[in-house]
Scaffold this motif. Sequence first.
Motif, PDB file in Angstrom:
ATOM      1  N   SER A 120      11.940  -7.506  20.627  1.00  0.00           N
ATOM      2  CA  SER A 120      13.347  -7.227  20.345  1.00  0.00           C
ATOM      3  C   SER A 120      13.591  -5.732  20.276  1.00  0.00           C
ATOM      4  O   SER A 120      12.655  -4.920  20.282  1.00  0.00           O
ATOM      5  N   HIS A 167      12.364  -5.663  29.994  1.00  0.00           N
ATOM      6  CA  HIS A 167      12.969  -6.931  29.588  1.00  0.00           C
ATOM      7  C   HIS A 167      12.227  -8.119  30.225  1.00  0.00           C
ATOM      8  O   HIS A 167      11.602  -7.964  31.283  1.00  0.00           O
ATOM      9  N   THR A 172      20.222  -7.208  32.583  1.00  0.00           N
ATOM     10  CA  THR A 172      21.493  -7.782  33.015  1.00  0.00           C
ATOM     11  C   THR A 172      22.169  -6.759  33.925  1.00  0.00           C
ATOM     12  O   THR A 172      22.400  -5.620  33.520  1.00  0.00           O
ATOM     13  N   ARG A 177      27.097  -5.578  29.240  1.00  0.00           N
ATOM     14  CA  ARG A 177      25.670  -5.618  28.933  1.00  0.00           C
ATOM     15  C   ARG A 177      25.472  -6.170  27.519  1.00  0.00           C
ATOM     16  O   ARG A 177      26.235  -5.840  26.603  1.00  0.00           O
ATOM     17  N   PRO A 178      24.459  -6.992  27.280  1.00  0.00           N
ATOM     18  CA  PRO A 178      24.184  -7.491  25.929  1.00  0.00           C
ATOM     19  C   PRO A 178      23.742  -6.358  25.003  1.00  0.00           C
ATOM     20  O   PRO A 178      22.962  -5.487  25.387  1.00  0.00           O
ATOM     21  N   ALA A 179      24.225  -6.386  23.772  1.00  0.00           N
ATOM     22  CA  ALA A 179      23.969  -5.297  22.827  1.00  0.00           C
ATOM     23  C   ALA A 179      22.479  -5.117  22.555  1.00  0.00           C
ATOM     24  O   ALA A 179      21.977  -3.984  22.546  1.00  0.00           O
ATOM     25  N   ASP A 180      21.746  -6.210  22.311  1.00  0.00           N
ATOM     26  CA  ASP A 180      20.335  -6.059  21.968  1.00  0.00           C
ATOM     27  C   ASP A 180      19.533  -5.532  23.154  1.00  0.00           C
ATOM     28  O   ASP A 180      18.567  -4.788  22.976  1.00  0.00           O
ATOM     29  N   GLU A 181      19.942  -5.895  24.350  1.00  0.00           N
ATOM     30  CA  GLU A 181      19.262  -5.402  25.546  1.00  0.00           C
ATOM     31  C   GLU A 181      19.438  -3.888  25.679  1.00  0.00           C
ATOM     32  O   GLU A 181      18.491  -3.149  25.943  1.00  0.00           O
ATOM     33  N   VAL A 306      28.955  -2.580  26.545  1.00  0.00           N
ATOM     34  CA  VAL A 306      28.698  -3.541  25.461  1.00  0.00           C
ATOM     35  C   VAL A 306      30.029  -3.873  24.787  1.00  0.00           C
ATOM     36  O   VAL A 306      30.827  -2.971  24.475  1.00  0.00           O
ATOM     37  N   ALA A 310      30.591  -6.071  19.288  1.00  0.00           N
ATOM     38  CA  ALA A 310      29.164  -5.868  19.007  1.00  0.00           C
ATOM     39  C   ALA A 310      28.845  -4.393  18.821  1.00  0.00           C
ATOM     40  O   ALA A 310      27.666  -4.026  18.741  1.00  0.00           O
ATOM     41  N   ASP A 311      29.879  -3.573  18.714  1.00  0.00           N
ATOM     42  CA  ASP A 311      29.674  -2.118  18.679  1.00  0.00           C
ATOM     43  C   ASP A 311      30.607  -1.456  17.668  1.00  0.00           C
ATOM     44  O   ASP A 311      31.387  -0.568  18.008  1.00  0.00           O
TER      45      ASP A 311
END
Length: 689
Positions: A120, A167, A172, A177-181, A306, A310-311
């Motif tokens: 993660s 990853h 992606t 884009r996914p936040a954790d990525e 993102v 989520a930000d």
Amino acid sequence: MTQRKFDPARDGLDEDPPRSPIPRSDFHSVMRQAFSRRALLKGGLGAAVIGLFGLPLSGGAVRAARPAASPSTLLGFECVPTSAADAVSVPPGYRVQVFLPWGEPICGTYPDFDRHGGNSASEQAEQMGMHHDGMHFFPAEDATGRPRSDAGLLVMNHEYVDWLFLHPRGPTLTAPRPADEVLKEMNAHGVSVCSVRRGEDGEWTLVRDVRNRRITACTPMTVTGPARGHRLMRTAYSPEGTRARGTMNNCSHGVTPWGTYLTCEENWNHYFGYRDAAARPALDRYSVSHAPGRFGWYSTRGWETVPSEADPDALFARFDATAQGPRAETDYRNEPHTFGWIVEIDPNDPHSTPVKRTALGRFAHEGIVFQPPVEGRPLVAYSGDDATFEYIYKYVSRHPYRAVDAGGHLLDDGTLYVARFEPDGRGRWLALRHGENGLTAENGFADQGEVLIHARLAADHVGATAMDRPEWGAVHPQSREVYFTLTNNTSRTAGQGDPANPRGPNPFGHIVRWREDAALPASADDPAVEGFAWDIFAFAGDERSGSVAGKPLDAGNIFAAPDGLWFDGDGRLWIQCDVSAEVVNQGPHARFGNNQMLCADPATGDLRRFLVGPVGQEITGVVGTPDGRTLFVNVQHPGETTSLDAFRQGRYTSHWPDGAPHRPRSACLVITREDGGVIGGGTPPDPAA
């Protein structure tokens, strides 16, 4: 730093921004009158300068170097042949340990590395970052205060990420884009501080130590120097313009005389973009993407995409430098100005806040190297701007160095200079001081803070010499001569050549060196500090085009794209290579094999290949222990030549260091001699024995 074209299906994103050179027609005219191009390339510019002016490089005000040691004494190892194998090769009598690869747990909860890329973002923040680059070994001290060679802090940069391997299934590729990525990518950048120790068996290991830590693209920073509080540094995160978030694209490094680490921000511009209707020349000069009406400056990065929910702290949105309202304090139009600096880190204090030292200028810093400090004299340091047709800079502190109270304040108050290489083997340092050399409000520079924030524009204005990608620098420990790698420049045409960059195009690169007129300047205002004598130490290439100190190259030392550079305490010059993924082992570059490291004796011009790395990597970062018996060298981005399709099929071009079927990992090499001797020295093995 690798230079290659952008591939939207690949990570890339570390390529260097192209720029057309500033016309220097009068400069070229003088050069053509003084030298013939044929003579320059055949005999080397250094020989031409010495022959014409009788000016030996190590004469004058510089202390003479030690008497030349015989090659068998200073370079006591057998040349390693070129190779295209997915392995590391070193001379007979040497051994290699793979150490601290990407993902190795170093702090916090020490999370295990997932070989399939499944860690993660929070776990990555406690593991070694990706793409190891510049580094330094800070030795521990024994009971008497003497430096040890078996324990200390190894501090290293992580320049960027290869997100195919970062990853589980690659990144992606579409917005949002996914936040954790994205956060994982941010946490794989930056710097690692590692406590290390050599055991009785000779193997080096990580020590669990409170000083171990990761510094990432999210770590809070303090801003000091002339740009602190400047209107162009104000953002919604720091309306007062005194703080910044994170460091990234950390290429080479520096070490201060008072024992702190300097990490250098290079190709940070690729992470930003702006959608203003009109262009902003100050951002364009740094190649920040201008894409009106479009998000995702590169479809393969898109940190700013993102979703806002989520930000909440605009950790990702800050990479959109679009002006959103009437005041800079309400958006991130100035966020790009908070990158491109040199950042000071205290490795011994895990609670210290990294400091962005703005007096050193803002550009694509490859590294910073100091003249040996002298009590009561100003501190002198050099840095290169690693992009085509960019410049070499020098910093001179205003206040003298005094060991008793030396510290970061010496990096906050001084003069930044930029180099002009004249055709007669002389050079001048041009001061980037507000009010001098045309750096006035009338010409677009309102104050000293603006001169430094827009250092490239200031260097353009004063007429510096546009170089072939200035990379690492190194100062000879005895003579104080300064060496700089110019890795390559295929954009330079024959008509754009000049004495310091005589080959156009220049696919293989060269190494320039100079001596200051006053190696020990009395003060920053001493006119003597502004003059130097220079020549070209080496032309990279093959047996037909390459030379070192006027000696042609042979199979044991042909090389291309010189990048990393370091002097050990005995005066050996270690040269590291970074042929880009686009051309490595192809066409004219096929002869050089995988990227390599060589060692030179500057006094004799002897040069030998010492190490060759695995497939698709860059050899970068080199430092030794105080006794010279251990050498740390980094291997960056092995397998970078893997395409997206090949990745999806599990066909990696490299599986180093873990072997198939595993993903490749950047890692540090620990190199020692089997007989325990000094690295590079001694008598070379007899091949017939």
